[in-house]
Design an enzyme around this catalytic site. Structure first.
Site, PDB file in Angstrom:
ATOM      1  N   LYS A   1       0.803  -1.229   0.000  1.00 13.49           N
ATOM      2  CA  LYS A   1       0.000   0.000   0.000  1.00 13.49           C
ATOM      3  C   LYS A   1       0.843   1.290   0.000  1.00 13.49           C
ATOM      4  O   LYS A   1       0.440   2.279  -0.613  1.00 13.49           O
ATOM      5  CB  LYS A   1      -0.967   0.004   1.188  1.00 13.49           C
ATOM      6  CG  LYS A   1      -2.142  -0.964   1.021  1.00 13.49           C
ATOM      7  CD  LYS A   1      -3.138  -0.826   2.160  1.00 13.49           C
ATOM      8  CE  LYS A   1      -4.336  -1.747   1.956  1.00 13.49           C
ATOM      9  NZ  LYS A   1      -5.387  -1.505   2.963  1.00 13.49           N
TER      10      LYS A   1
ATOM     11  N   ASP B   1     -10.328   3.098   1.978  1.00 14.91           N
ATOM     12  CA  ASP B   1     -10.507   2.444   3.291  1.00 14.91           C
ATOM     13  C   ASP B   1     -11.276   3.329   4.275  1.00 14.91           C
ATOM     14  O   ASP B   1     -12.109   2.825   5.040  1.00 14.91           O
ATOM     15  CB  ASP B   1      -9.146   2.067   3.899  1.00 14.91           C
ATOM     16  CG  ASP B   1      -8.524   0.851   3.228  1.00 14.91           C
ATOM     17  OD1 ASP B   1      -9.278  -0.006   2.720  1.00 14.91           O
ATOM     18  OD2 ASP B   1      -7.285   0.751   3.216  1.00 14.91           O
TER      19      ASP B   1
END
Ligand code: ATR
Length: 277
Positions: A64, A100
Protein backbone atom coordinates in the site's frame (compact mmCIF):
# COMPACT_ATOMS: atom_id res chain seq x y z
CA UNK A 1 -12.13 -4.37 -19.12
CA UNK A 2 -9.60 -5.83 -16.71
CA UNK A 3 -8.77 -5.23 -13.06
CA UNK A 4 -7.04 -7.16 -10.28
CA UNK A 5 -6.03 -7.19 -6.65
CA UNK A 6 -2.28 -7.24 -6.01
CA UNK A 7 -0.58 -8.40 -2.80
CA UNK A 8 2.04 -10.80 -1.46
CA UNK A 9 0.69 -13.31 -0.54
CA UNK A 10 -2.70 -12.94 -2.22
CA UNK A 11 -4.54 -16.27 -1.82
CA UNK A 12 -6.58 -15.01 1.17
CA UNK A 13 -7.96 -11.97 -0.68
CA UNK A 14 -11.75 -11.74 -0.96
CA UNK A 15 -11.59 -9.02 -3.61
CA UNK A 16 -12.07 -11.46 -6.54
CA UNK A 17 -15.25 -12.75 -4.87
CA UNK A 18 -16.57 -9.23 -4.26
CA UNK A 19 -15.78 -7.82 -7.71
CA UNK A 20 -16.80 -11.09 -9.38
CA UNK A 21 -20.20 -10.83 -7.68
CA UNK A 22 -20.69 -7.31 -9.01
CA UNK A 23 -19.49 -8.16 -12.53
CA UNK A 24 -22.14 -10.88 -12.53
CA UNK A 25 -24.91 -8.72 -11.05
CA UNK A 26 -24.29 -5.79 -13.41
CA UNK A 27 -23.63 -7.94 -16.50
CA UNK A 28 -20.55 -5.81 -17.25
CA UNK A 29 -18.07 -7.64 -19.49
CA UNK A 30 -14.93 -7.55 -17.40
CA UNK A 31 -12.44 -9.72 -15.55
CA UNK A 32 -11.02 -9.41 -12.06
CA UNK A 33 -8.12 -11.56 -10.89
CA UNK A 34 -5.73 -11.96 -7.96
CA UNK A 35 -2.03 -11.37 -8.70
CA UNK A 36 0.81 -12.21 -6.34
CA UNK A 37 3.46 -9.54 -6.89
CA UNK A 38 6.82 -9.77 -5.17
CA UNK A 39 7.77 -6.45 -3.51
CA UNK A 40 11.04 -6.24 -5.55
CA UNK A 41 9.07 -6.28 -8.80
CA UNK A 42 6.07 -4.24 -7.69
CA UNK A 43 6.60 -1.02 -9.65
CA UNK A 44 7.60 -2.82 -12.89
CA UNK A 45 4.68 -5.24 -12.64
CA UNK A 46 2.20 -2.40 -12.10
CA UNK A 47 3.52 -0.53 -15.13
CA UNK A 48 3.21 -3.74 -17.14
CA UNK A 49 -0.47 -3.94 -16.15
CA UNK A 50 -0.96 -0.35 -17.37
CA UNK A 51 0.62 -1.37 -20.69
CA UNK A 52 -1.64 -4.42 -20.90
CA UNK A 53 -4.72 -2.19 -20.73
CA UNK A 54 -5.87 -2.85 -17.17
CA UNK A 55 -8.29 -0.27 -15.75
CA UNK A 56 -6.65 -0.43 -12.32
CA UNK A 57 -5.84 -2.56 -9.30
CA UNK A 58 -6.76 -2.92 -5.67
CA UNK A 59 -3.69 -3.01 -3.49
CA UNK A 60 -3.22 -5.01 -0.31
CA UNK A 61 -0.43 -5.96 2.11
CA UNK A 62 2.51 -5.24 1.75
CA UNK A 63 2.21 -2.86 -1.20
CA UNK A 64 0.00 0.00 0.00
CA UNK A 65 2.84 2.47 0.67
CA UNK A 66 4.71 1.47 -2.49
CA UNK A 67 1.51 2.04 -4.47
CA UNK A 68 1.31 5.60 -3.18
CA UNK A 69 4.97 6.22 -4.00
CA UNK A 70 4.72 4.98 -7.58
CA UNK A 71 1.59 6.87 -8.65
CA UNK A 72 1.65 9.85 -11.01
CA UNK A 73 -1.11 11.59 -9.04
CA UNK A 74 -2.59 11.04 -5.59
CA UNK A 75 -5.96 11.97 -4.15
CA UNK A 76 -6.10 13.88 -0.89
CA UNK A 77 -7.35 10.98 1.22
CA UNK A 78 -4.57 8.63 0.10
CA UNK A 79 -2.01 11.36 0.75
CA UNK A 80 -3.32 11.94 4.28
CA UNK A 81 -3.51 8.22 5.07
CA UNK A 82 -0.04 7.70 3.59
CA UNK A 83 -1.07 4.62 1.64
CA UNK A 84 -3.13 3.63 -1.39
CA UNK A 85 -5.50 0.66 -1.67
CA UNK A 86 -6.72 1.54 -5.17
CA UNK A 87 -4.71 2.47 -8.26
CA UNK A 88 -6.74 3.74 -11.20
CA UNK A 89 -5.12 3.74 -14.65
CA UNK A 90 -6.25 6.50 -17.02
CA UNK A 91 -4.57 7.25 -20.36
CA UNK A 92 -1.35 5.59 -19.26
CA UNK A 93 -1.22 7.45 -15.94
CA UNK A 94 -1.56 5.93 -12.47
CA UNK A 95 -3.75 7.64 -9.90
CA UNK A 96 -3.51 6.56 -6.23
CA UNK A 97 -6.70 6.61 -4.17
CA UNK A 98 -7.62 5.27 -0.77
CA UNK A 99 -11.15 3.98 -0.17
CA UNK A 100 -10.51 2.44 3.29
CA UNK A 101 -11.69 5.54 5.19
CA UNK A 102 -14.86 5.59 3.07
CA UNK A 103 -15.44 1.86 3.62
CA UNK A 104 -14.96 2.19 7.36
CA UNK A 105 -17.47 5.04 7.66
CA UNK A 106 -20.08 3.48 5.32
CA UNK A 107 -20.00 0.35 7.47
CA UNK A 108 -20.26 2.23 10.75
CA UNK A 109 -22.63 5.11 9.95
CA UNK A 110 -25.92 3.14 9.88
CA UNK A 111 -25.33 2.20 13.54
CA UNK A 112 -24.91 5.80 14.68
CA UNK A 113 -28.58 6.81 14.29
CA UNK A 114 -27.67 9.86 12.24
CA UNK A 115 -25.53 11.41 14.96
CA UNK A 116 -21.76 11.80 14.84
CA UNK A 117 -20.30 11.09 18.30
CA UNK A 118 -18.15 13.90 19.71
CA UNK A 119 -15.67 11.46 21.22
CA UNK A 120 -14.14 8.14 20.18
CA UNK A 121 -11.59 5.65 21.49
CA UNK A 122 -9.43 4.05 18.79
CA UNK A 123 -7.42 0.94 19.72
CA UNK A 124 -4.30 0.35 17.62
CA UNK A 125 -1.99 2.75 15.78
CA UNK A 126 -0.98 0.79 12.68
CA UNK A 127 -1.95 1.15 9.04
CA UNK A 128 -5.65 0.52 9.57
CA UNK A 129 -5.80 3.17 12.32
CA UNK A 130 -4.61 5.80 9.85
CA UNK A 131 -7.68 5.38 7.63
CA UNK A 132 -9.97 5.30 10.68
CA UNK A 133 -8.47 8.52 12.11
CA UNK A 134 -8.91 10.31 8.80
CA UNK A 135 -12.53 9.12 8.49
CA UNK A 136 -13.46 10.06 12.06
CA UNK A 137 -12.12 13.59 11.63
CA UNK A 138 -13.84 14.03 8.26
CA UNK A 139 -17.11 12.96 9.91
CA UNK A 140 -16.69 15.62 12.61
CA UNK A 141 -15.55 13.63 15.66
CA UNK A 142 -13.79 16.23 17.82
CA UNK A 143 -12.08 14.27 20.52
CA UNK A 144 -10.17 11.04 19.83
CA UNK A 145 -8.29 8.90 22.32
CA UNK A 146 -5.70 6.79 20.48
CA UNK A 147 -4.49 3.79 22.46
CA UNK A 148 -1.68 1.50 21.44
CA UNK A 149 0.52 -1.22 22.95
CA UNK A 150 3.52 0.83 21.79
CA UNK A 151 2.66 4.27 23.12
CA UNK A 152 5.29 6.07 21.04
CA UNK A 153 3.56 4.90 17.86
CA UNK A 154 0.26 6.39 19.05
CA UNK A 155 2.03 9.63 19.90
CA UNK A 156 3.63 9.84 16.45
CA UNK A 157 0.34 9.13 14.70
CA UNK A 158 -1.51 11.69 16.82
CA UNK A 159 1.09 14.33 15.94
CA UNK A 160 0.90 13.48 12.26
CA UNK A 161 -2.81 13.08 11.72
CA UNK A 162 -4.56 15.46 14.13
CA UNK A 163 -6.15 18.14 11.94
CA UNK A 164 -9.68 18.95 13.06
CA UNK A 165 -9.82 16.76 16.17
CA UNK A 166 -7.78 16.58 19.33
CA UNK A 167 -6.02 13.18 19.38
CA UNK A 168 -4.81 12.07 22.80
CA UNK A 169 -2.35 9.14 22.90
CA UNK A 170 -2.87 6.56 25.63
CA UNK A 171 -1.26 3.31 26.71
CA UNK A 172 -3.18 0.06 26.14
CA UNK A 173 -3.56 -0.56 29.89
CA UNK A 174 -4.96 2.92 30.45
CA UNK A 175 -7.41 2.35 27.61
CA UNK A 176 -8.68 -0.83 29.26
CA UNK A 177 -9.21 1.12 32.50
CA UNK A 178 -10.94 3.93 30.59
CA UNK A 179 -13.39 1.45 29.04
CA UNK A 180 -14.21 0.16 32.51
CA UNK A 181 -14.61 3.58 34.09
CA UNK A 182 -16.09 6.00 31.59
CA UNK A 183 -18.98 5.70 29.17
CA UNK A 184 -17.69 6.30 25.65
CA UNK A 185 -20.02 6.84 22.66
CA UNK A 186 -17.73 5.04 20.19
CA UNK A 187 -14.98 2.42 20.55
CA UNK A 188 -13.13 1.06 17.51
CA UNK A 189 -10.55 -1.72 17.45
CA UNK A 190 -8.12 -1.28 14.55
CA UNK A 191 -5.39 -3.43 16.11
CA UNK A 192 -4.76 -7.02 15.10
CA UNK A 193 -5.71 -8.21 18.58
CA UNK A 194 -8.71 -10.49 18.30
CA UNK A 195 -7.83 -11.77 14.82
CA UNK A 196 -7.87 -15.53 14.42
CA UNK A 197 -4.67 -16.82 16.02
CA UNK A 198 -3.97 -13.57 17.94
CA UNK A 199 -4.68 -12.65 21.56
CA UNK A 200 -8.32 -11.70 22.08
CA UNK A 201 -9.25 -8.37 23.73
CA UNK A 202 -10.67 -9.52 27.02
CA UNK A 203 -11.66 -6.31 28.82
CA UNK A 204 -15.16 -6.25 30.29
CA UNK A 205 -16.22 -2.75 29.13
CA UNK A 206 -17.76 -2.26 32.58
CA UNK A 207 -18.77 1.39 32.04
CA UNK A 208 -20.29 0.89 28.58
CA UNK A 209 -24.04 0.99 27.96
CA UNK A 210 -26.61 0.87 25.19
CA UNK A 211 -25.35 4.37 24.28
CA UNK A 212 -22.00 2.92 23.20
CA UNK A 213 -21.23 1.72 19.67
CA UNK A 214 -18.38 -0.80 19.46
CA UNK A 215 -16.82 -1.48 16.06
CA UNK A 216 -14.18 -4.15 15.58
CA UNK A 217 -12.58 -3.90 12.16
CA UNK A 218 -11.37 -7.47 12.59
CA UNK A 219 -13.65 -9.74 10.51
CA UNK A 220 -12.10 -13.16 11.09
CA UNK A 221 -13.72 -14.15 13.38
CA UNK A 222 -16.83 -12.03 12.81
CA UNK A 223 -17.78 -12.15 16.46
CA UNK A 224 -14.62 -11.18 18.38
CA UNK A 225 -14.27 -11.34 22.16
CA UNK A 226 -14.49 -7.52 22.19
CA UNK A 227 -17.85 -7.60 20.39
CA UNK A 228 -19.08 -10.36 22.71
CA UNK A 229 -18.25 -8.24 25.78
CA UNK A 230 -19.98 -5.28 24.12
CA UNK A 231 -23.12 -7.32 23.56
CA UNK A 232 -23.16 -8.40 27.22
CA UNK A 233 -23.17 -4.67 28.12
CA UNK A 234 -26.00 -3.95 25.70
CA UNK A 235 -23.83 -1.85 23.35
CA UNK A 236 -24.55 -1.62 19.63
CA UNK A 237 -21.93 -3.67 17.80
CA UNK A 238 -20.52 -3.49 14.27
CA UNK A 239 -18.22 -6.16 12.85
CA UNK A 240 -15.48 -5.52 10.33
CA UNK A 241 -16.69 -7.37 7.26
CA UNK A 242 -18.77 -4.43 6.01
CA UNK A 243 -15.65 -2.24 5.82
CA UNK A 244 -14.04 -4.78 3.49
CA UNK A 245 -17.13 -4.84 1.29
CA UNK A 246 -17.73 -1.08 1.22
CA UNK A 247 -14.11 -0.14 0.43
CA UNK A 248 -14.47 -2.16 -2.78
CA UNK A 249 -17.46 -0.18 -4.07
CA UNK A 250 -15.73 3.03 -5.27
CA UNK A 251 -12.98 0.88 -6.79
CA UNK A 252 -15.49 -1.14 -8.83
CA UNK A 253 -17.06 2.08 -10.09
CA UNK A 254 -13.66 3.47 -11.06
CA UNK A 255 -12.56 0.29 -12.87
CA UNK A 256 -15.76 -0.82 -14.57
CA UNK A 257 -18.08 2.20 -14.47
CA UNK A 258 -20.98 0.36 -12.82
CA UNK A 259 -22.97 1.45 -9.79
CA UNK A 260 -23.19 -1.36 -7.25
CA UNK A 261 -24.49 -1.97 -3.74
CA UNK A 262 -23.34 -3.94 -0.72
CA UNK A 263 -26.28 -6.21 0.03
CA UNK A 264 -26.98 -9.30 2.13
CA UNK A 265 -26.36 -11.60 -0.87
CA UNK A 266 -22.80 -10.33 -1.28
CA UNK A 267 -22.15 -10.45 2.44
CA UNK A 268 -23.37 -14.04 2.70
CA UNK A 269 -21.29 -15.09 -0.29
CA UNK A 270 -18.09 -13.71 1.30
CA UNK A 271 -18.98 -15.16 4.72
CA UNK A 272 -19.38 -18.60 3.14
CA UNK A 273 -16.18 -18.31 1.11
CA UNK A 274 -14.22 -17.42 4.22
CA UNK A 275 -15.88 -20.08 6.35
CA UNK A 276 -17.13 -17.41 8.77
CA UNK A 277 -20.61 -18.88 9.13
P1 ATR B 1 -2.60 -2.88 10.18
O1 ATR B 1 -2.17 -2.39 8.84
O2 ATR B 1 -3.54 -4.06 10.14
O3 ATR B 1 -3.08 -1.80 11.09
P2 ATR B 1 -0.03 -2.91 11.51
O4 ATR B 1 0.32 -1.62 10.87
O5 ATR B 1 0.98 -3.99 11.60
O6 ATR B 1 -1.29 -3.57 10.82
O7 ATR B 1 -0.56 -2.57 12.99
C1 ATR B 1 -0.97 -3.55 13.88
C2 ATR B 1 -1.58 -2.88 15.12
O8 ATR B 1 -2.04 -3.89 16.01
C3 ATR B 1 -0.60 -2.02 15.90
O9 ATR B 1 -1.31 -0.99 16.54
C4 ATR B 1 -0.06 -3.03 16.91
O10 ATR B 1 0.47 -2.46 18.08
P3 ATR B 1 2.04 -2.03 18.16
O11 ATR B 1 2.15 -0.72 17.43
O12 ATR B 1 2.30 -1.92 19.61
O13 ATR B 1 2.81 -3.15 17.50
C5 ATR B 1 -1.34 -3.76 17.24
N1 ATR B 1 -1.11 -5.08 17.85
C6 ATR B 1 -0.66 -6.20 17.24
N2 ATR B 1 -0.60 -7.21 18.11
C7 ATR B 1 -0.97 -6.71 19.32
C8 ATR B 1 -1.11 -7.26 20.63
N3 ATR B 1 -0.85 -8.54 20.88
N4 ATR B 1 -1.56 -6.44 21.62
C9 ATR B 1 -1.85 -5.14 21.38
N5 ATR B 1 -1.74 -4.57 20.15
C10 ATR B 1 -1.31 -5.33 19.15
Amino acid sequence: MKAAVVGHPIAHSQSPTIHGHWLESTGIAGTYEALDLHPDAFADEIRALVERGFQGVNVTVPHKEAALALADTTDETARRIGASNTLVFTQGKIQARNTDAYGFWENLAPSLNGQTPKRALVLGAGGAARAVLVALQDAGVQDIVLANRTLSRAQALADELAVSARIEPLSWDDAESLMDQQMLPLIINTSSRGMKGENPITCTLAAQTSQTVVNDIVYNPLQTALLQSAEVRGCRTVDGLGMLLHQARPAFQAFFGGRVVVDAGLRHKVERRMGLV
